[in-house]
Design a protein around this motif. Structure first.
Motif, mmCIF file in Angstrom:
data_model
loop_
_atom_site.group_PDB
_atom_site.id
_atom_site.type_symbol
_atom_site.label_atom_id
_atom_site.label_comp_id
_atom_site.label_asym_id
_atom_site.label_seq_id
_atom_site.Cartn_x
_atom_site.Cartn_y
_atom_site.Cartn_z
ATOM 1 N N HIS A 167 45.437 45.222 60.881
ATOM 2 C CA HIS A 167 46.749 45.830 61.081
ATOM 3 C C HIS A 167 47.885 44.821 60.965
ATOM 4 N N CYS A 168 47.700 43.688 61.534
ATOM 5 C CA CYS A 168 48.773 42.692 61.594
ATOM 6 C C CYS A 168 48.111 41.327 61.537
ATOM 7 N N GLY A 169 48.206 40.571 62.614
ATOM 8 C CA GLY A 169 47.403 39.369 62.767
ATOM 9 C C GLY A 169 47.964 38.120 62.148
ATOM 10 N N ASP A 170 47.507 37.009 62.701
ATOM 11 C CA ASP A 170 47.897 35.692 62.226
ATOM 12 C C ASP A 170 47.062 35.304 61.019
ATOM 13 N N LEU A 171 47.642 34.436 60.216
ATOM 14 C CA LEU A 171 46.935 33.882 59.065
ATOM 15 C C LEU A 171 45.837 32.941 59.560
ATOM 16 N N LEU A 172 44.577 33.212 59.164
ATOM 17 C CA LEU A 172 43.436 32.394 59.586
ATOM 18 C C LEU A 172 43.046 31.365 58.538
ATOM 19 N N GLU A 173 43.033 31.782 57.274
ATOM 20 C CA GLU A 173 42.663 30.890 56.177
ATOM 21 C C GLU A 173 43.635 31.133 55.033
ATOM 22 N N GLU A 174 44.037 30.047 54.376
ATOM 23 C CA GLU A 174 45.018 30.174 53.308
ATOM 24 C C GLU A 174 44.465 29.621 52.004
ATOM 25 N N ASN A 175 44.689 30.372 50.932
ATOM 26 C CA ASN A 175 44.333 29.939 49.581
ATOM 27 C C ASN A 175 42.859 29.564 49.462
ATOM 28 N N LYS A 176 41.988 30.346 50.094
ATOM 29 C CA LYS A 176 40.541 30.081 50.102
ATOM 30 C C LYS A 176 39.913 30.575 48.792
ATOM 31 N N PRO A 177 39.094 29.754 48.132
ATOM 32 C CA PRO A 177 38.451 30.186 46.882
ATOM 33 C C PRO A 177 37.209 31.047 47.141
ATOM 34 N N HIS A 178 36.924 31.919 46.190
ATOM 35 C CA HIS A 178 35.704 32.734 46.245
ATOM 36 C C HIS A 178 35.196 32.908 44.823
ATOM 37 N N ASN A 179 33.891 32.718 44.618
ATOM 38 C CA ASN A 179 33.248 32.902 43.317
ATOM 39 C C ASN A 179 32.334 34.110 43.387
ATOM 40 N N TYR A 180 32.354 34.907 42.317
ATOM 41 C CA TYR A 180 31.550 36.129 42.273
ATOM 42 C C TYR A 180 30.920 36.234 40.893
ATOM 43 N N PHE A 181 29.640 36.565 40.852
ATOM 44 C CA PHE A 181 28.955 36.898 39.605
ATOM 45 C C PHE A 181 28.233 38.211 39.816
ATOM 46 N N GLY A 182 28.495 39.186 38.950
ATOM 47 C CA GLY A 182 27.880 40.499 39.081
ATOM 48 C C GLY A 182 28.614 41.518 38.230
ATOM 49 N N PRO A 183 28.526 42.804 38.577
ATOM 50 C CA PRO A 183 29.215 43.840 37.813
ATOM 51 C C PRO A 183 30.730 43.619 37.803
ATOM 52 N N THR A 184 31.324 43.678 36.638
ATOM 53 C CA THR A 184 32.772 43.543 36.495
ATOM 54 C C THR A 184 33.392 44.766 35.832
ATOM 55 N N LYS A 185 32.550 45.689 35.403
ATOM 56 C CA LYS A 185 33.082 46.879 34.740
ATOM 57 C C LYS A 185 32.083 48.021 34.874
ATOM 58 N N ALA A 186 32.603 49.197 35.245
ATOM 59 C CA ALA A 186 31.806 50.423 35.271
ATOM 60 C C ALA A 186 32.768 51.554 34.941
ATOM 61 N N ALA A 187 32.468 52.309 33.906
ATOM 62 C CA ALA A 187 33.420 53.328 33.474
ATOM 63 C C ALA A 187 32.723 54.538 32.870
ATOM 64 N N ILE A 188 33.256 55.678 33.206
ATOM 65 C CA ILE A 188 33.050 56.916 32.449
ATOM 66 C C ILE A 188 34.462 57.329 32.052
ATOM 67 N N ASN A 189 34.807 57.115 30.794
ATOM 68 C CA ASN A 189 36.166 57.348 30.331
ATOM 69 C C ASN A 189 36.301 58.682 29.611
ATOM 70 N N LEU A 190 37.337 59.421 29.959
ATOM 71 C CA LEU A 190 37.747 60.602 29.211
ATOM 72 C C LEU A 190 38.850 60.138 28.262
ATOM 73 N N ILE A 191 38.691 60.438 26.967
ATOM 74 C CA ILE A 191 39.508 59.838 25.925
ATOM 75 C C ILE A 191 40.201 60.900 25.095
ATOM 76 N N TYR A 192 41.490 60.630 24.798
ATOM 77 C CA TYR A 192 42.219 61.433 23.815
ATOM 78 C C TYR A 192 42.449 60.571 22.597
ATOM 79 N N VAL A 193 41.999 61.024 21.430
ATOM 80 C CA VAL A 193 42.089 60.277 20.183
ATOM 81 C C VAL A 193 43.276 60.795 19.372
ATOM 82 N N PHE A 194 44.143 59.887 18.924
ATOM 83 C CA PHE A 194 45.296 60.269 18.090
ATOM 84 C C PHE A 194 44.971 60.136 16.630
#
Length: 191
Positions: A164-191
Protein backbone atom coordinates in the motif's frame (compact mmCIF):
# COMPACT_ATOMS: atom_id res chain seq x y z
CA UNK A 1 1.90 5.77 -26.18
CA UNK A 2 0.99 8.65 -28.49
CA UNK A 3 4.32 8.33 -30.32
CA UNK A 4 3.80 4.57 -30.76
CA UNK A 5 0.39 5.12 -32.35
CA UNK A 6 1.81 7.78 -34.70
CA UNK A 7 4.64 5.42 -35.69
CA UNK A 8 2.16 2.59 -36.32
CA UNK A 9 -0.04 4.83 -38.48
CA UNK A 10 3.02 5.98 -40.44
CA UNK A 11 4.12 2.39 -41.09
CA UNK A 12 0.57 1.43 -42.11
CA UNK A 13 0.46 4.28 -44.60
CA UNK A 14 3.70 3.13 -46.21
CA UNK A 15 2.14 -0.14 -47.44
CA UNK A 16 -0.24 0.12 -50.37
CA UNK A 17 -0.74 -3.48 -51.46
CA UNK A 18 -3.27 -5.97 -50.09
CA UNK A 19 -2.07 -8.22 -47.28
CA UNK A 20 1.04 -6.15 -46.68
CA UNK A 21 0.11 -5.32 -43.09
CA UNK A 22 -2.22 -6.33 -40.29
CA UNK A 23 -3.52 -5.25 -36.89
CA UNK A 24 -3.87 -7.73 -34.04
CA UNK A 25 -4.86 -8.16 -30.42
CA UNK A 26 -3.58 -10.81 -28.00
CA UNK A 27 -6.60 -12.52 -26.43
CA UNK A 28 -4.52 -13.58 -23.39
CA UNK A 29 -3.79 -9.92 -22.60
CA UNK A 30 -7.42 -8.99 -23.25
CA UNK A 31 -8.47 -11.56 -20.62
CA UNK A 32 -6.22 -9.82 -18.03
CA UNK A 33 -7.58 -6.31 -18.82
CA UNK A 34 -4.26 -5.39 -20.49
CA UNK A 35 -4.83 -3.11 -23.45
CA UNK A 36 -2.73 -4.26 -26.38
CA UNK A 37 -2.25 -3.58 -30.04
CA UNK A 38 0.01 -5.30 -32.52
CA UNK A 39 1.03 -4.33 -36.03
CA UNK A 40 2.77 -6.53 -38.57
CA UNK A 41 4.08 -5.66 -42.02
CA UNK A 42 5.64 -7.68 -44.83
CA UNK A 43 9.32 -6.98 -45.50
CA UNK A 44 9.80 -9.63 -48.20
CA UNK A 45 7.93 -12.78 -49.32
CA UNK A 46 9.14 -14.74 -46.24
CA UNK A 47 10.02 -11.99 -43.72
CA UNK A 48 7.76 -9.75 -41.64
CA UNK A 49 8.18 -7.26 -38.78
CA UNK A 50 5.75 -7.54 -35.86
CA UNK A 51 5.55 -4.79 -33.21
CA UNK A 52 3.26 -5.05 -30.20
CA UNK A 53 2.57 -2.79 -27.24
CA UNK A 54 0.83 -3.73 -23.99
CA UNK A 55 -0.47 -1.35 -21.33
CA UNK A 56 -2.16 -2.10 -18.03
CA UNK A 57 -2.66 1.16 -16.05
CA UNK A 58 -5.17 -0.24 -13.56
CA UNK A 59 -5.13 -0.55 -9.79
CA UNK A 60 -7.60 -3.22 -8.66
CA UNK A 61 -9.61 -3.50 -5.44
CA UNK A 62 -7.63 -3.59 -2.17
CA UNK A 63 -4.90 -1.58 -3.94
CA UNK A 64 -3.70 -4.61 -5.92
CA UNK A 65 -1.39 -3.47 -8.70
CA UNK A 66 -0.28 -5.24 -11.87
CA UNK A 67 0.63 -2.13 -13.82
CA UNK A 68 2.91 -2.44 -16.80
CA UNK A 69 3.79 -0.88 -20.12
CA UNK A 70 5.81 -3.01 -22.53
CA UNK A 71 6.88 -3.16 -26.17
CA UNK A 72 7.95 -6.24 -28.14
CA UNK A 73 9.28 -5.94 -31.71
CA UNK A 74 9.87 -9.22 -33.53
CA UNK A 75 11.40 -10.23 -36.88
CA UNK A 76 9.65 -13.28 -38.32
CA UNK A 77 10.71 -15.85 -40.90
CA UNK A 78 7.81 -17.73 -42.54
CA UNK A 79 8.39 -21.27 -43.87
CA UNK A 80 5.85 -21.05 -46.70
CA UNK A 81 4.75 -17.46 -47.28
CA UNK A 82 4.29 -14.49 -44.98
CA UNK A 83 1.05 -14.36 -42.95
CA UNK A 84 0.30 -18.06 -43.49
CA UNK A 85 1.42 -21.21 -41.67
CA UNK A 86 4.55 -21.83 -39.56
CA UNK A 87 7.01 -19.10 -38.57
CA UNK A 88 10.06 -18.53 -36.35
CA UNK A 89 10.65 -15.22 -34.65
CA UNK A 90 13.39 -13.33 -32.84
CA UNK A 91 12.08 -10.68 -30.48
CA UNK A 92 13.24 -7.93 -28.17
CA UNK A 93 11.20 -6.69 -25.23
CA UNK A 94 11.27 -3.79 -22.86
CA UNK A 95 9.04 -2.07 -20.41
CA UNK A 96 8.25 -0.70 -16.97
CA UNK A 97 6.14 -2.19 -14.17
CA UNK A 98 4.59 -1.54 -10.74
CA UNK A 99 3.26 -4.68 -9.00
CA UNK A 100 2.15 -5.63 -5.50
CA UNK A 101 -0.55 -6.79 -3.06
CA UNK A 102 -1.30 -10.07 -4.88
CA UNK A 103 -1.88 -13.27 -2.93
CA UNK A 104 0.40 -15.51 -4.97
CA UNK A 105 2.42 -18.23 -3.32
CA UNK A 106 4.60 -19.85 -5.96
CA UNK A 107 8.07 -19.68 -7.45
CA UNK A 108 8.47 -19.94 -11.21
CA UNK A 109 11.91 -20.37 -12.80
CA UNK A 110 13.69 -18.65 -9.92
CA UNK A 111 11.24 -15.78 -9.49
CA UNK A 112 9.40 -15.80 -6.13
CA UNK A 113 5.93 -14.43 -6.89
CA UNK A 114 4.96 -14.98 -3.22
CA UNK A 115 6.77 -11.72 -2.39
CA UNK A 116 4.03 -9.81 -4.23
CA UNK A 117 1.76 -10.32 -1.21
CA UNK A 118 3.93 -8.35 1.23
CA UNK A 119 6.02 -6.08 -1.01
CA UNK A 120 5.59 -3.77 -3.98
CA UNK A 121 8.07 -3.82 -6.87
CA UNK A 122 8.59 -0.96 -9.30
CA UNK A 123 11.14 -1.15 -12.11
CA UNK A 124 12.10 -1.66 -15.75
CA UNK A 125 13.08 -4.62 -17.93
CA UNK A 126 14.91 -5.42 -21.19
CA UNK A 127 15.19 -8.78 -22.89
CA UNK A 128 15.37 -10.91 -26.01
CA UNK A 129 14.04 -14.26 -27.10
CA UNK A 130 13.05 -16.66 -29.85
CA UNK A 131 9.57 -17.87 -30.72
CA UNK A 132 7.61 -20.36 -32.80
CA UNK A 133 4.11 -19.76 -34.10
CA UNK A 134 1.45 -20.72 -36.58
CA UNK A 135 -1.16 -18.59 -38.34
CA UNK A 136 -4.51 -19.81 -39.69
CA UNK A 137 -6.29 -17.89 -42.44
CA UNK A 138 -10.01 -17.63 -41.63
CA UNK A 139 -11.09 -15.36 -44.49
CA UNK A 140 -9.74 -12.63 -46.72
CA UNK A 141 -9.46 -10.19 -43.81
CA UNK A 142 -9.38 -12.35 -40.66
CA UNK A 143 -6.74 -14.69 -39.20
CA UNK A 144 -5.81 -16.30 -35.89
CA UNK A 145 -2.30 -17.09 -34.75
CA UNK A 146 -0.74 -18.91 -31.80
CA UNK A 147 2.80 -18.19 -30.63
CA UNK A 148 5.09 -19.21 -27.78
CA UNK A 149 8.57 -17.87 -27.03
CA UNK A 150 11.43 -18.23 -24.57
CA UNK A 151 14.24 -15.88 -23.74
CA UNK A 152 16.18 -13.84 -21.23
CA UNK A 153 15.04 -10.71 -19.35
CA UNK A 154 17.22 -8.37 -17.30
CA UNK A 155 15.37 -6.18 -14.83
CA UNK A 156 16.16 -3.57 -12.19
CA UNK A 157 13.62 -2.71 -9.52
CA UNK A 158 12.94 -0.87 -6.28
CA UNK A 159 11.35 -2.92 -3.50
CA UNK A 160 8.95 -1.27 -1.05
CA UNK A 161 8.00 -2.40 2.46
CA UNK A 162 4.30 -3.05 1.87
CA UNK A 163 1.94 -3.13 -1.10
CA UNK A 164 0.00 0.00 0.00
CA UNK A 165 2.67 2.48 0.95
CA UNK A 166 5.87 1.66 2.80
CA UNK A 167 9.47 2.67 2.92
CA UNK A 168 11.97 1.87 0.21
CA UNK A 169 13.80 -1.35 1.22
CA UNK A 170 16.02 -2.02 -1.80
CA UNK A 171 16.94 0.31 -4.63
CA UNK A 172 17.98 -0.47 -8.20
CA UNK A 173 18.26 -4.22 -7.47
CA UNK A 174 19.06 -6.42 -10.52
CA UNK A 175 17.09 -9.53 -11.43
CA UNK A 176 17.82 -12.09 -14.18
CA UNK A 177 15.12 -14.28 -15.69
CA UNK A 178 15.24 -17.06 -18.28
CA UNK A 179 11.99 -18.67 -19.39
CA UNK A 180 8.80 -17.89 -21.34
CA UNK A 181 8.85 -14.38 -22.80
CA UNK A 182 5.91 -14.63 -25.16
CA UNK A 183 2.54 -16.39 -25.21
CA UNK A 184 -0.17 -15.29 -27.61
CA UNK A 185 -3.40 -16.22 -29.25
CA UNK A 186 -3.85 -13.28 -31.61
CA UNK A 187 -7.01 -12.24 -33.40
CA UNK A 188 -5.88 -10.51 -36.60
CA UNK A 189 -7.40 -8.14 -39.14
CA UNK A 190 -5.57 -8.23 -42.48
CA UNK A 191 -5.60 -5.14 -44.73
Amino acid sequence: MKRLLIALLFMMGSSVYAQEWMLKTNLFYDATTTMNLGFETRLSPKWTLDVSANWNPWSFSDNRKWKQLSFQPEARYWFCESFNGHFLGAHLLGGIYNMGNWNTDFTFLGTDFGQLQDYRFEGWMLGAGIAYGYQWLLSKHWSVEAEIGIGYVYSRYDKYECPHCGDLLEENKPHNYFGPTKAAINLIYVF
